[in-house]
Design an enzyme around this catalytic site. Structure first.
Site, PDB file in Angstrom:
ATOM      1  N   GLU A 117       0.854  -1.185   0.000  1.00  0.00           N
ATOM      2  CA  GLU A 117       0.000   0.000   0.000  1.00  0.00           C
ATOM      3  C   GLU A 117       0.894   1.240   0.000  1.00  0.00           C
ATOM      4  O   GLU A 117       1.810   1.313   0.818  1.00  0.00           O
ATOM      5  CB  GLU A 117      -0.916   0.029   1.228  1.00  0.00           C
ATOM      6  CG  GLU A 117      -1.990   1.096   1.085  1.00  0.00           C
ATOM      7  CD  GLU A 117      -2.984   1.131   2.258  1.00  0.00           C
ATOM      8  OE1 GLU A 117      -2.646   0.617   3.332  1.00  0.00           O
ATOM      9  OE2 GLU A 117      -4.058   1.682   2.069  1.00  0.00           O
ATOM     10  N   GLU A 129      -9.827   3.736   6.531  1.00  0.00           N
ATOM     11  CA  GLU A 129      -9.099   4.150   7.738  1.00  0.00           C
ATOM     12  C   GLU A 129      -9.986   4.753   8.820  1.00  0.00           C
ATOM     13  O   GLU A 129      -9.725   4.573  10.001  1.00  0.00           O
ATOM     14  CB  GLU A 129      -7.957   5.110   7.371  1.00  0.00           C
ATOM     15  CG  GLU A 129      -6.913   4.495   6.436  1.00  0.00           C
ATOM     16  CD  GLU A 129      -6.314   3.188   6.962  1.00  0.00           C
ATOM     17  OE1 GLU A 129      -6.503   2.869   8.145  1.00  0.00           O
ATOM     18  OE2 GLU A 129      -5.663   2.476   6.169  1.00  0.00           O
ATOM     19  N   GLU A 132      -6.287  -3.432  12.428  1.00  0.00           N
ATOM     20  CA  GLU A 132      -5.962  -4.203  11.220  1.00  0.00           C
ATOM     21  C   GLU A 132      -7.020  -5.272  10.946  1.00  0.00           C
ATOM     22  O   GLU A 132      -7.347  -5.542   9.794  1.00  0.00           O
ATOM     23  CB  GLU A 132      -4.570  -4.837  11.334  1.00  0.00           C
ATOM     24  CG  GLU A 132      -3.426  -3.849  11.565  1.00  0.00           C
ATOM     25  CD  GLU A 132      -3.381  -2.698  10.588  1.00  0.00           C
ATOM     26  OE1 GLU A 132      -3.770  -2.867   9.413  1.00  0.00           O
ATOM     27  OE2 GLU A 132      -2.966  -1.590  10.996  1.00  0.00           O
ATOM     28  N   GLY A 170       2.856   1.554  11.274  1.00  0.00           N
ATOM     29  CA  GLY A 170       2.706   0.707  12.454  1.00  0.00           C
ATOM     30  C   GLY A 170       2.454  -0.721  12.028  1.00  0.00           C
ATOM     31  O   GLY A 170       3.106  -1.652  12.475  1.00  0.00           O
TER      32      GLY A 170
HETATM   33 ZN   LIG Z   1      -5.488   1.232   8.722  1.00  0.00          ZN
END
Ligand SMILES: [Zn+2]
Length: 826
Positions: A107, A299, A277, A240
């Protein structure tokens, strides 16, 4: 693996829609060796030309390809590189020996660096991956191994076909791994992969993931479609974590928990990352945004649902209160800039997509979902997203699909109300005043900076659902969707946006603030509302609606405060003011003032853990002790020094993990050469990522400019992973004596940093400069940005300049009054 190169063969089952002689595919940093089209028993090879901009490859055929189903075969080769994008290498140690794994980050546009493809989120396909790797290594991809064949010193592992999915969520990982596993009640295998020797740190993640997966299946009403869910701890990682479908990759510090070494705050973060996630397995992977400009559909939802997930597993953490500080406030901060962007941005250039991975897409997205859930109720929300996810499963969606699907289920008109929050930049400020028995309300767009406020004429009208808490103690609600209104007012005090669920700020007149003082002191309004009043009073002061000494005065009402989120907010607001005053000659008066605020609560929390401690007490202790130390509390610093000696002589485990970071920070803030060397030595010898982070943060906090410079130079040595360079630079920007040093370091190493931070990192590095208050430095930064334009950083550069200008103007306007308030107080 020995040379860090790869070769690939690819078969694309495609359908030619119209007669053509050329086919173009995304490809970057790849060498396409050959390509041929199979059509009715015939084969046509293509002439290959790599596009000059380096983003695509063109296959030109001599023969005109006729419409119909075809098979395209391509061979290609590429490099496993150093930057944390595409296919890259990551180092780990086994028995003191350095080794490398090869791992991917696709991504947004990394897939095209590994195989030619249509690298757009809406171009979904079923992928069958085979990896030919050295026999002694493990391969992980999105699904489960279906077959393994030996091939000399190699083995070929073929994975089961993926669901129909987007390229950016694929993953290929090759290295030495150990794992632990468990099955969910419905039989899905959950595994946590770590490099050799770290299996004992994987239990918390496994336990969390194996519980969360069924929980989300139930919440969304849709089964997880793969037979396996792997979570892989990667030593070098840009963000992250990354939600590859069935093969979530993450930084070690975001996935591994060592019960003796990981702090409660870090553990909370690990749970949050996993919950985030896992949400993407539905929001993002099952239903994907049609194009990157609707990124918030991924998101925003993941950032909201992480709280739903964590709250279900760890109700004792009271995580929803932290939502206000971690997401809501963060979003209000960034979105208060003139140079913010609407949640639904219009971005056509894929190079600029990286700009959208910010607090607007994540935290504002999550905040407006919170507002929506509050408005339509959780039952309709769940039914609505079930409908939406089912309707668009294995396909793509746009924001308007979401509103329409939720409208259909809830029966409420939502697109009109919510659309303003997603299509327009910024958010409202509700200005409240009272006269006699009437309350006057009006709304305007809020700007952090009063310079921006004067400059921008924005006439947007928001529909703001408002809950009201008042001295009459009944909670009322209404929708405020006009410019101004008058309502009868018979209460003594009032708090609007009760519960802080709407994405707005509130500012009151002096009388209403005065009347709020007692309910705050006596905690007659909720902790989240006490936090909200405080946050808005400081931010409205920056924006010029109130004098800053008013905000400072209000903090004196918080002496009895016990809530962690209120203290977290108060601490961050005092840090902002402290930063503003960092180059004034009354900084010490401010530090004395700030010190006085923490004394009482400091006595309450103490250094030692108590039997009665809940999760938030543990977080509060670290927060209060580090503030006391920062404001030069002598007993606190003395105690930190004693504890540090204990660590040096008897090992780190002699000091509790929840305060170890505080000890390191206070040692650095009050220390010199000797402490620097000690901390640096510990950093180099440390293998555990979470401890390394604590030590690294401390290295940035020294007062001596020479040591600050040394910390930055150290970040470029082989002792610091490139994923962590940004942490050092940000750390030094946050140091009141470090701003110019950090800036000069960034400019000196600009080109190198741009290469190393190609993924997400560079914008948050320059964001660190937002804390600058000096006019000299502002002109240097302005000049440098003008000379070094960059498509990925354009928006961040504007934001940084706007924020610095705001800081300077704020200090000019209120500096004298602040000084007077502080000195009069003493
Ligand atoms: Zn995310």
């Amino acid at each position: 693996m020995a040379e860090f190169t790869f070769r690939g063969e690819e078969t694309i089952h495609c359908k030619i829609l119209g007669k053509t002689k050329t086919i173009s595919l995304h490809a970057k940093n790849l060498v396409v060796i050959g390509a041929c089209m199979k059509e009715g028993g015939l084969e046509y090879s293509a002439k290959i030309s790599h596009n000059k901009k380096g983003m695509s490859v063109e296959l030109a055929f001599d023969h005109v390809l006729s419409p119909g189903e075809k098979i395209l075969q391509i061979t290609f080769k590429g490099v496993i590189g150093e930057k944390l994008m595409g296919w890259y290498k990551s180092a780990y140690t086994v028995d003191g020996e350095k080794r490398y794994m090869a791992t991917t980050q696709f991504e947004q546009i990394g897939a095209r660096e590994v195989f030619p493809c249509i690298d757009d989120p809406s171009a979904k396909a079923v992928f069958v991956i085979s990896l030919r790797i050295p026999k002694n290594l493990t391969a992980i991809s999105n699904t489960i191994e279906a077959a393994t064949e030996e091939d000399g010193v190699y083995k070929v592992i073929t994975f089961a076909p993926t669901p129909k999915m987007a390229t950016y969520a694929l993953a290929f990982i090759v290295g030495e791994f150990e794992y632990i596993r468990e099955k969910t009640p419905s039989g899905i295998i959950v595994r946590i992969f770590v490099t050799p020797g770290k299996k004992s740190q994987a239990h918390f993640a496994l336990d969390t993931a194996v519980k969360l997966l069924p929980l989300y299946e139930k919440y969304f009403g849709i089964q997880y479609p793969l037979p396996v869910l792997d979570l892989i701890a990667i030593p070098d990682f840009d963000a992250g974590a990354m939600e590859n479908w069935g093969a979530i990759t993450a930084r070690e510090v975001a996935l591994l928990v060592d019960e003796k070494q990981t702090s409660s705050a870090n553990k909370q973060w690990v749970a949050t990352v996993i919950a985030h996630e896992l949400t993407h397995m539905w929001f993002g992977n099952l239903v994907t945004m049609k194009w990157w400009d609707d990124l918030w559909l991924n998101e925003g939802f993941a950032s909201y649902m992480e709280y739903v997930g964590v709250d279900s597993l760890f109700p004792e953490w009271n995580i929803w209160e932290q939502f206000a500080v971690l997401d809501h406030n963060r979003a209000l901060g960034l979105d208060g800039l003139e140079h913010t962007h609407p949640i639904q941005a219009h971005i056509t250039d894929v190079e600029k997509v990286g700009e959208l991975f910010d607090a607007v897409s994540y935290s504002k997205g999550a905040s407006i979902i919170q507002m929506l859930v509050d408005y339509i109720g959780e039952k309709d929300f769940r039914a609505g997203i079930h409908y939406y996810l089912t309707k668009h499963a294995y396909g793509n969606a746009e924001t308007t699909d979401l509103w329409q699907d939720l409208e259909k289920i809830s029966g409420k008109e939502l697109e009109k109300m919510m659309g303003i929050y997603t299509k327009k930049p910024g958010y409202p400020l509700v200005i409240v005043s009272c006269k006699g028995d009437m309350l006057y309300l009006s709304q305007v767009r809020f700007f952090n900076s009063f310079l921006s406020r004067k400059k921008v004429k924005d006439t947007t009208l928001w529909s703001i659902p408002l809950h009201v808490a008042s001295s009459q103690n009944k909670r009322e609600s209404f929708l405020f969707d006009i410019r101004s209104t008058t309502i009868p007012f018979t209460s003594y005090w009032i708090k609007l946006n009760a519960g802080e669920t709407s994405f707005t700020r509130i500012v009151y007149d002096s009388l209403l603030y005065e009347r709020l003082e007692q309910p705050i002191q006596e905690k007659r309004i909720s902790s989240i509302d006490r936090m909200g009043v405080l946050r808005d009073v400081f931010d409205s002061a920056e924006s010029g609606y109130l004098p800053t000494d008013r905000a400072l005065y209000l903090t004196s009402m918080y002496g009895n405060e016990t809530s962690y989120i209120v203290w977290a907010n108060l601490t961050s607001k005092l840090n902002v003011v402290g930063n503003l005053l960092s180059e004034t000659d009354f900084l010490s008066a401010f530090e004395e003032y700030a010190h006085s605020i923490f004394i009482e609560v400091g006595k309450k929390v103490g250094w030692e853990k108590k039997q009665s401690d809940v999760h938030e007490d543990i977080l509060l202790r670290a927060l209060v002790l580090s503030s006391l130390g920062r404001y030069k509390d002598i007993p606190t610093i003395k105690r930190a020094k004693e504890l540090f000696q204990k660590i040096v002589t008897q090992g780190r485990n002699t000091v509790d993990t929840d305060i170890r970071g505080v000890v390191y920070a206070l040692i650095a803030e009050s220390g010199g050469e000797e402490e620097f060397v000690a901390l640096q030595k510990m950093y180099v010898a440390e293998d555990l990522a979470t401890e390394k982070n604590r030590l690294g943060s401390a290295l940035c906090l020294f007062e001596d400019p020479v040591l600050i410079g040394r910390a930055l130079n150290f970040s470029l040595t082989s002792d610091v992973r490139s994923q962590d360079i940004g942490r050092f630079i940000m750390g030094v920007f946050g140091n009141k004596r470090g701003k110019r040093i950090a800036w000069e370091f960034v400019t000196k190493h600009w080109d190198m940093l741009l290469v190393k931070m190609e993924g997400l990192g560079m914008d948050w590095i320059i964001e660190g400069a937002s804390e600058v208050v000096s006019e000299n430095l502002l002109s240097d930064i302005t000049l440098f940005f003008a000379k070094h334009p960059h498509p990925k950083l354009e928006k961040t550069m504007k934001q940084v300049l706007e924020q610095i200008a705001s800081n300077i103007a704020w200090l000019k306007r209120d500096g004298e009054a602040i000084e007077k308030y502080l000195t009069k107080r003493v």
